[in-house]
Design an enzyme around this catalytic site. Structure first.
Site, PDB file in Angstrom:
ATOM      1  N   HIS A 266       0.853  -1.192   0.000  1.00  0.00           N
ATOM      2  CA  HIS A 266       0.000   0.000   0.000  1.00  0.00           C
ATOM      3  C   HIS A 266       0.886   1.239   0.000  1.00  0.00           C
ATOM      4  O   HIS A 266       1.955   1.231   0.595  1.00  0.00           O
ATOM      5  CB  HIS A 266      -0.910   0.008   1.246  1.00  0.00           C
ATOM      6  CG  HIS A 266      -2.066   0.938   1.093  1.00  0.00           C
ATOM      7  ND1 HIS A 266      -1.976   2.269   1.407  1.00  0.00           N
ATOM      8  CD2 HIS A 266      -3.322   0.728   0.646  1.00  0.00           C
ATOM      9  CE1 HIS A 266      -3.145   2.844   1.147  1.00  0.00           C
ATOM     10  NE2 HIS A 266      -3.969   1.937   0.685  1.00  0.00           N
ATOM     11  N   GLU A 324      -7.836  -5.112  -0.166  1.00  0.00           N
ATOM     12  CA  GLU A 324      -8.406  -5.914  -1.244  1.00  0.00           C
ATOM     13  C   GLU A 324      -8.382  -7.413  -0.966  1.00  0.00           C
ATOM     14  O   GLU A 324      -9.138  -8.166  -1.563  1.00  0.00           O
ATOM     15  CB  GLU A 324      -7.657  -5.637  -2.561  1.00  0.00           C
ATOM     16  CG  GLU A 324      -7.535  -4.177  -2.925  1.00  0.00           C
ATOM     17  CD  GLU A 324      -8.836  -3.567  -3.403  1.00  0.00           C
ATOM     18  OE1 GLU A 324      -9.897  -3.925  -2.852  1.00  0.00           O
ATOM     19  OE2 GLU A 324      -8.785  -2.742  -4.315  1.00  0.00           O
TER      20      GLU A 324
END
Ligand code: ACO
Length: 387
Positions: A266, A324
């Site tokens: 991320h 996700e």
């Protein structure tokens, strides 16, 4: 030093590829602490919001900076209800996209872009926010039903936003567990600082363009695999590993061949994404007692292996589980088709896009960064015939 020199100096010194670390807006909508792994939405830590709020309450919170009273919530529900249906012209485009087998996000983009065609009333940010939010799930579900050779199901007046989406997909009333699972997901992803699609949406309204144009641009940005496109591939890899029973070999092969592991890494978080924690707990609750509980266990085993091997692979750059990963597990469980994962992300994130747009308009300044020129200088023109 002239202003121009000063600007050029700043450009040269401050160039940040991908705008990494650049603060380009002030927001009251969400706060992210990437080191501590914290996300606060509308003042609530994400586990608190996800555990308690209906999605309509979250929308009201973001749009008004406070929780709604009972009558205010009823009024918002009613406004969403009145805006859910798509005009025939939009449905025709959605059908065309589905019939061609193009991605659901193309159908969403077309649906949002045409949402005000033929409607009275000019531009109104709040009305457009409701309209965009109401139609995104309708368009996603209509796309899916056309893809399967079915006709869209009309929204049900008595169901809330999340329940209506699941109902519109199947034509059957969803279970409470499925609605709660989806609602947890939508609350988790509704807003997340100045992510790529939100930045794009804010940039569009900063030109005093309309909110539906901004949401259309947001849909386009979210479509990309580095932003909203990861959960589909996550589900694919989990299915392969569920069958093989060997996550370690799978992960090693991918990393050795230089591929990225979807659902990990991320830009902001250096620890496990807090939304991954909320979603893994929600998925665990959902799969408890389900026949395919083993699929959840595969995901947990995969995550453990992946975190360990990513740490070996990149000791210099902490790569941890992002939102996700368990999104794929939870959405598959509650019955959202894989090909609608990114569109379902938009069902949630449209709340954030619209809230950011209204926030931008409160104190607007056109978004206009600069680029450092690295091209040629002083060229002289060669006529076409001499090239
Ligand atoms: N697997 C393996 N290696 C990775 C991964 C990953 N998932 N993510 C980053 N890396 C490596 C990169 O290859 C890069 O290596 P390099 O320095 O040798 O080139 C290094 O880590 C840094 O990568 P960047 O792309 O610069 O990191 P950034 O912070 O900009 O990227 C991103 C974040 C795009 C999410 C990235 O981690 C990624 O591609 N992950 C996989 C896709 C994914 O899961 N996307 C969903 C993100 S969550 C969201 O948008 C809602």
């Amino acid at each position: 030093m002239t202003d121009r020199d000063a600007d050029e100096g700043r450009e040269a010194g401050d160039y940040r590829p991908g705008l990494e670390g650049v603060i380009a807006a002030e927001t009251r909508l969400s706060r992210i602490d990437g080191e501590a792994g914290e996300l606060v939405i509308g003042g609530f830590p994400v586990p608190e919001l996800a555990a308690n709020a209906t999605f309509e309450e979250t929308l009201y919170l973001l749009w008004n900076d406070r929780l709604p009273t009972g009558p205010e919530l009823d009024s918002l529900r009613e406004r969403l209800r009145r805006n859910r249906r798509l005009p025939a012209e939009t449905l025709a485009v959605v059908r065309e996209v589905a019939d061609r087998g193009d991605p659901a996000m193309d159908a969403l983009r077309a649906a949002v872009a045409s949402a005000n065609v033929g409607r009275e009333g000019g531009e109104d940010p709040e009305r457009d926010a409701i309209r965009a939010t109401a139609i995104v799930p309708t368009a996603a579900a209509a796309y899916w039903r056309y893809r399967r050779g079915e006709t869209p199901v009309a929204p049900r007046e008595d169901l809330g936003h999340a329940a209506n989406y699941l109902y519109a997909l199947t034509g059957e009333e969803p279970t409470d567990a499925a609605v709660r699972g989806l609602e947890t997901y939508l609350n988790c992803v509704v807003d997340h600082g100045l992510n790529a699609s939100t930045f794009v949406a804010r940039s569009v309204v900063s030109t005093e363009s309309d909110l539906l144009s901004a949401v259309t641009a947001g849909v386009g940005a979210l479509k990309g695999p580095l932003h909203g496109g990861a959960p589909g591939p996550v589900l694919d890899m989990l299915r392969v590993v569920h069958d093989s029973g060997d996550p370690e070999t799978w992960v090693r092969d991918r990393l050795d061949s230089g591929e990225r592991l979807m659902g990990f890494g991320h830009r902001v978080y250096r620890v496990r994404d807090p939304r991954a924690s909320v979603l893994s707990a929600a998925a665990e609750r959902f799969y408890e007692g389900e026949e395919d509980r083993g699929f959840f266990e595969t995901a947990v085993a995969f995550e453990d292996v992946a975190r360990e091997l990513l740490a070996e692979h990149r000791p210099d750059h902490r790569l941890d589980t992002n939102v996700e990963f368990y999104t794929a597990v939870l959405l598959a469980g509650v019955g959202v088709p894989r090909d609608l994962f990114t569109a379902t992300f938009a069902v949630g994130r449209v709340g954030g896009w619209t809230a950011h747009c209204m926030e931008q308009l409160e104190n607007n300044r056109i978004v206009r960064p600069r680029a450092r020129y690295v091209g040629s200088e002083g060229r002289t023109w060669t006529p076409l015939g001499e090239r």
